[in-house]
Design an enzyme around this catalytic site. Structure first.
Site, PDB file in Angstrom:
ATOM      1  N   THR A  30       2.279  -2.185   9.166  1.00 22.54           N
ATOM      2  CA  THR A  30       2.006  -3.184   8.124  1.00 22.54           C
ATOM      3  C   THR A  30       0.802  -4.065   8.452  1.00 22.54           C
ATOM      4  O   THR A  30       0.190  -4.621   7.543  1.00 22.54           O
ATOM      5  CB  THR A  30       3.240  -4.093   7.897  1.00 22.54           C
ATOM      6  N   ASP A  31       0.483  -4.182   9.748  1.00 22.82           N
ATOM      7  CA  ASP A  31      -0.519  -5.199  10.121  1.00 22.82           C
ATOM      8  C   ASP A  31      -1.881  -4.976   9.467  1.00 22.82           C
ATOM      9  O   ASP A  31      -2.538  -5.934   9.064  1.00 22.82           O
ATOM     10  CB  ASP A  31      -0.677  -5.254  11.647  1.00 22.82           C
TER      11      ASP A  31
ATOM     12  N   SER B 112      -0.792  -0.050  13.867  1.00 20.24           N
ATOM     13  CA  SER B 112      -1.929  -0.175  12.944  1.00 20.24           C
ATOM     14  C   SER B 112      -2.975  -1.170  13.447  1.00 20.24           C
ATOM     15  O   SER B 112      -4.071  -1.226  12.893  1.00 20.24           O
ATOM     16  CB  SER B 112      -1.463  -0.510  11.530  1.00 20.24           C
TER      17      SER B 112
ATOM     18  N   THR C 210       5.524   0.170  12.678  1.00 21.83           N
ATOM     19  CA  THR C 210       6.887  -0.230  13.053  1.00 21.83           C
ATOM     20  C   THR C 210       7.935   0.747  12.537  1.00 21.83           C
ATOM     21  O   THR C 210       8.913   1.037  13.230  1.00 21.83           O
ATOM     22  CB  THR C 210       7.187  -1.645  12.512  1.00 21.83           C
TER      23      THR C 210
HETATM   24  N1  ASP Z   1       2.481  -3.743  14.647  1.00 24.30           N
HETATM   25  C1  ASP Z   1       3.015  -2.946  13.578  1.00 24.30           C
HETATM   26  C2  ASP Z   1       1.865  -2.146  12.973  1.00 24.30           C
HETATM   27  O1  ASP Z   1       1.141  -2.675  12.180  1.00 24.30           O
HETATM   28  C3  ASP Z   1       3.670  -3.813  12.567  1.00 24.30           C
HETATM   29  C4  ASP Z   1       4.378  -3.093  11.446  1.00 24.30           C
HETATM   30  O2  ASP Z   1       4.212  -1.924  11.206  1.00 24.30           O
HETATM   31  O3  ASP Z   1       5.150  -3.782  10.736  1.00 24.30           O
HETATM   32  O4  ASP Z   1       1.686  -1.001  13.324  1.00 24.30           O
END
Ligand code: ASP
Length: 337
Positions: free
Chosen positions: A85-86, A54, A12
């Site tokens: 973050t995922d 991710s 993100t």
């Molecule tokens: N969908 C995103 C990822 O994990 C979520 C994030 O980065 O907060 O790449």
């Protein structure tokens, strides 16, 4: 000035709004331009490694990040890896095993809001991550997020939207970052001298969450396609105990067929905190004492999964697998029951 290598992998923090929703669209240089004070405070180089959400991160990506750290290890004082973050907790755990005995810090960070949005948490997370990556007391793999500094084997994404997305599971934060200052709670030991990097992850591993009424036949269905099962038991290690048609202990027999085939069964718990211990209840002991399973104790699921892949790339001998599995690395195993 401390030399920091900023690696971008997507997520993100790097995302831009498109017709099909948010997707990574910025590389490390572009992201860095949103936080200009970093270039003033540190000698920063950038390395765009990949640009993916991710959810698309796979073991080969973990290996490439580890390789990038190894290739650049001597040239920098610290590493900041921007990541979605995922699945960041899986990557942090995997890197904890792939990059052993680091005398330097590898900090993973990201954001719940893209860096180009006014409400981004990416700015603070990057500033904090650089402070940790430059701190003389920092070494090893960790996640820095919303002021928390979490050991790479202890992190879990526990909130899908809020800025405080990560928790340290059953282990204190290593440190916190307040107003850009690192306040350390867990002292780092002496710096090791020679890092060891691994380049392989192997094993077809099936996570199996028990639910009441699940048939033990599921073990037989999986046996040809997988090398290891991570069994998410009830409570501290409860596994059903009832007779099959021939009067034998149905789950114990099914699990024994796995261990007798030389495959690995790790028992963890589906309870979010405090881990497994199969020595307490009859419904744990009937498996533990006779069936050659490995108890995960207080390891996180992310660490169990990645540690097994790291071990299975080194050995398939069940006794060696167990020995390596129960060797603590980067705070992954503390409470052995
Ligand atoms: N969908 C995103 C990822 O994990 C979520 C994030 O980065 O907060 O790449």
């Amino acid at each position: 000035m401390k030399r920091i290598l900023l690696i971008s992998t997507g997520g993100t923090i790097a995302s831009v709004e498109g017709a099909e929703g948010l997707a990574p669209g910025m590389q490390a240089d572009a992201i860095l331009s949103y936080v200009p004070e970093l270039r003033r405070g540190y000698d920063v180089s950038t390395l765009p490694l990949f640009s993916i959400d991710s959810s698309n991160m796979r073991p080969e990506h973990w290996l490439r990040i580890a390789r990038a750290i190894q290739d650049n290890y001597d040239d920098y004082d610290g590493f900041v890896v921007m990541h979605g973050t995922d699945t960041m907790a899986y990557t942090a755990a995997a890197l904890s095993y792939l990059c052993l005995y680091l005398a330097k810090p590898v900090v993973l960070t990201g954001a719940q809001q893209p860096i180009e949005r006014t409400a981004t948490d990416g700015t603070r997370n990057l500033i904090d991550s650089f402070a940790v990556a430059a701190d003389p007391g920092s070494r090893g793999v960790m996640i820095v997020f919303n002021g928390h500094v979490i050991a790479g084997t202890r992190a879990r994404k526990t909130r899908s939207k809020s800025y405080n997305a990560f928790s340290s599971i059953d282990f204190p934060d290593l440190a916190v970052v307040r107003g850009g200052r690192v306040v350390r709670y867990i002292a780092t030991g002496d710096a090791p001298s020679v890092p060891i990097f691994s380049h392989a992850l192997e094993g077809r591993i099936f996570p199996l969450k028990l639910v009441p009424g699940m048939s033990p036949h599921v073990f037989d269905e999986l046996i040809d396609d997988f090398d290891a099962i991570i069994l998410e038991s009830f409570g501290v290690g409860g596994i059903p105990m009832y007779p099959d048609d021939s009067g034998d202990d149905a789950f114990a027999r099914a699990i024994e067929r796995w261990t007798q085939a030389g495959k690995i069964v790790v028992v963890t718990t589906q309870v979010p905190h405090e881990g497994s211990d199969m020595a307490i209840y009859q419904v744990g002991l009937h498996i533990r004492d006779r069936r050659g399973v490995i108890v995960a104790y207080d390891m996180t699921f992310e660490s169990i999964y990645t540690k097994l892949m790291w071990i299975l790339a080194q050995t398939r001998d069940p006794a060696r697998v167990e020995r390596l599995f129960h060797t603590p690395i980067n705070h992954d195993l503390v409470d052995l029951g």
